[in-house]
Scaffold this active site. Structure first.
Site, PDB file in Angstrom:
ATOM      1  N   HIS A  56      50.321  35.520  38.572  1.00 23.68           N
ATOM      2  CA  HIS A  56      48.881  35.720  38.476  1.00 23.68           C
ATOM      3  C   HIS A  56      48.372  35.170  37.161  1.00 23.68           C
ATOM      4  O   HIS A  56      49.119  34.961  36.224  1.00 23.68           O
ATOM      5  CB  HIS A  56      48.568  37.223  38.577  1.00 23.68           C
ATOM      6  CG  HIS A  56      47.129  37.524  38.807  1.00 23.68           C
ATOM      7  ND1 HIS A  56      46.306  38.022  37.825  1.00 23.68           N
ATOM      8  CD2 HIS A  56      46.363  37.411  39.907  1.00 23.68           C
ATOM      9  CE1 HIS A  56      45.084  38.205  38.314  1.00 23.68           C
ATOM     10  NE2 HIS A  56      45.100  37.841  39.575  1.00 23.68           N
ATOM     11  N   ASN A 129      32.846  40.006  37.312  1.00 18.92           N
ATOM     12  CA  ASN A 129      32.983  39.092  36.186  1.00 18.92           C
ATOM     13  C   ASN A 129      32.103  39.559  35.030  1.00 18.92           C
ATOM     14  O   ASN A 129      31.373  40.549  35.149  1.00 18.92           O
ATOM     15  CB  ASN A 129      32.586  37.672  36.581  1.00 18.92           C
ATOM     16  CG  ASN A 129      33.624  36.986  37.442  1.00 18.92           C
ATOM     17  OD1 ASN A 129      34.822  37.189  37.280  1.00 18.92           O
ATOM     18  ND2 ASN A 129      33.174  36.162  38.373  1.00 18.92           N
ATOM     19  N   TYR A 343      41.080  38.503  48.763  1.00 20.17           N
ATOM     20  CA  TYR A 343      41.747  39.197  47.667  1.00 20.17           C
ATOM     21  C   TYR A 343      42.976  39.962  48.142  1.00 20.17           C
ATOM     22  O   TYR A 343      44.048  39.862  47.559  1.00 20.17           O
ATOM     23  CB  TYR A 343      40.769  40.143  46.953  1.00 20.17           C
ATOM     24  CG  TYR A 343      40.058  39.459  45.815  1.00 20.17           C
ATOM     25  CD1 TYR A 343      39.220  38.377  46.055  1.00 20.17           C
ATOM     26  CD2 TYR A 343      40.244  39.859  44.501  1.00 20.17           C
ATOM     27  CE1 TYR A 343      38.579  37.725  45.017  1.00 20.17           C
ATOM     28  CE2 TYR A 343      39.602  39.218  43.453  1.00 20.17           C
ATOM     29  CZ  TYR A 343      38.775  38.151  43.718  1.00 20.17           C
ATOM     30  OH  TYR A 343      38.164  37.500  42.685  1.00 20.17           O
TER      31      TYR A 343
END
Length: 489
Positions: A56, A129, A343
């Site tokens: 990741h 975000n 996701y």
């Protein structure tokens, strides 16, 4: 002696409203991608043999608490908001978006701001975000966009040409591009930036009434950004700058805090606003202006405990915006709809089939399902059966999700391209006009660097977007390009 029936949940502990019928557009279909229970069942079934995983992107994480400070129970039946003063354990992961795990924390890039709430009804993941908007509005373009932010397949180098070739042909990106190349594109660590859920979500109250919501996290530490030169310097001197700052602050007892706020609107209010402005309230490239939809205080987020093991708790943290507890739901936001699938699917590949069993991902409440086997099957289900029988009428046939009212659909199924017919410039221009004179000069200089490396055709196309947002925007970038020896008419 027979055992009392248990409540069927997802692997994240969220109650399943109906395990008998898929969510469909009308009684004959087609099916909807946001039926996360269906998707999770099929995905897990497909991966009951051990898959491989991928690494990741680089990030930092910490545990904390969310405390309710204002009553919003009239809008949602979610239990974590049931009383002022109520606290819920959280885990937050910050990250850079485009860089590899070994990249610098100070690169010009959006920052991930993912918050997990370990509620008594399952995990709620708010995966956002540090910006309230994004570059694109349709998930079918997400792989293309991300490829432009990665490495050129021939040179294995980052490519300004790839980036601006994409952005210059996608005026919808201008709002986020303006934010990215402003001072906010290089935040001073993770403690000094705001966070946003970005997407439009929904809330549902006990009466089954739906409102729509956008989530905001306003830093109490004050917004601070790095000058471009300082960000570059720190990338060489201390590429782990943000990780070090966050960990050391928490270790010293200087716990970072954010005020959690929400913009809330009914469907009628959004329809009236859309009719007046021409903007789609579910378009991720747009924001809801605070003058039209004021921020409402909800609570406080505090980070107060560092992980003991980075890999186990930060690297293996696996978020999904599909994790929405009763009283919360989704919206017609196309990017959100795509993320509901993407996701969780990415985590199945990256971490493993049973990633939700890992301590950082496991719900703090009991969970029961018929998922079995595969990699890392920590909770095997014992001797319990691994299937559910067919029961007419469903387990809890109260509409979609967790008792939400049915979501009205409008129009025929098809592929709709609104590009060229939608306003992609006004909000970008509004953001530009909010900047101070010095911030504008920084924006021009930050943009002129990569733009000076691309072809005249791409530069002219991108300048055309700046001009439409605000004539002084385009003029400023032209002057900055000229100062770099690039004369563009």
């Amino acid at each position: 002696m027979s055992q009392p029936p248990v409540t069927l949940t997802t692997a994240s502990g969220i109650p399943v409203a109906d395990n008998q019928n898929s969510l469909s557009a009308g009684p004959r279909g087609p099916l909807l991608l946001q039926d996360f229970h269906l998707i999770e069942k099929l995905q897990h079934f497909n991966r009951e043999r051990i898959p491989e995983r991928v690494v990741h992107a680089k990030g930092s994480g910490a545990y904390g608490t969310f405390t309710v400070t204002h009553d919003i129970s009239r809008h949602t039946k979610a239990r974590l908001f049931s009383a002022i003063g109520k606290q819920t354990e959280t885990f937050v992961r910050f990250s850079t978006v485009g860089g590899e795990r070994g990249s610098a924390d100070t690169e010009r890039d959006p920052r991930g701001f993912a918050v997990r709430f370990y509620t008594e009804e399952g995990n709620w993941d708010l995966v956002g975000n540090n910006t309230p908007m994004f570059f694109i509005k349709d998930p079918i373009k997400f792989p293309d966009f991300v490829h432009t932010q990665k490495r050129c397949p021939q040179t294995n180098l980052k490519s300004a040409t790839m980036m601006f070739d994409f952005w210059s042909k996608a005026p919808e990106s201008l709002h986020q591009v303006t934010m990215l190349f402003s001072d906010r594109g290089t935040p001073d660590g993770y403690r000094h930036m705001d966070g946003f859920g970005s997407h439009t979500y929904s809330l549902v109250n006990e009466a089954g009434e739906r409102v729509y919501v956008k989530w905001h996290f306003k830093t109490r530490q004050g917004v601070k950004n790095l000058a471009a030169a300082d960000a570059v310097r720190l990338a060489g001197e201390d590429p782990d700058y943000a990780q070090r700052d966050l960990f050391n602050a928490i270790a010293a007892g200087d716990f970072p805090r954010w005020d959690v706020k929400a913009q809330i609107a009914t469907e009628d209010e959004l329809n009236a606003w859309s009719a007046r402005t021409g903007w789609n309230p579910f378009d991720l490239t747009k924001v809801w202006p605070h003058g039209d939809f004021p921020l409402q205080a909800v609570g406080t987020l505090e980070l107060n405990r560092n992980p003991l093991n980075y890999h186990a708790e930060v690297e293996q943290a696996a978020f999904s915006p599909a994790n929405a507890v009763p009283g919360m739901g989704y919206s017609p936001d196309k990017m959100l709809q795509g993320r509901l699938f993407a996701y969780h699917d990415a985590q199945l590949y990256r971490v493993g089939t049973n990633h939700q069993h890992l301590p950082v991902n496991a719900p703090r409440c009991p969970f029961h399902n018929q998922q079995r086997d595969g990699a890392m099957a920590i909770h095997s289900g014992g001797a319990e059966r691994n299937y559910a029988t067919v029961e007419a009428g469903g387990v809890d046939p109260r509409g979609m999700g967790h008792g939400e009212p049915p979501l009205a659909l409008h129009g025929a199924a098809g592929r709709y391209d609104g590009r060229g017919g939608e306003d992609d410039y006004t909000q970008a221009g509004n953001l530009f006009r909010l900047l101070t004179d010095q911030e504008k000069r920084n924006l021009f200089d930050n943009l002129s660097g990569p733009l000076s490396q691309v072809s005249d055709e791409i530069v002219q196309r991108q300048l055309g977007h700046f001009d439409q947002a605000d004539p002084s925007y385009g003029a400023g970038v032209r002057a900055a390009l000229k100062a770099r020896g690039r004369n563009i008419a």
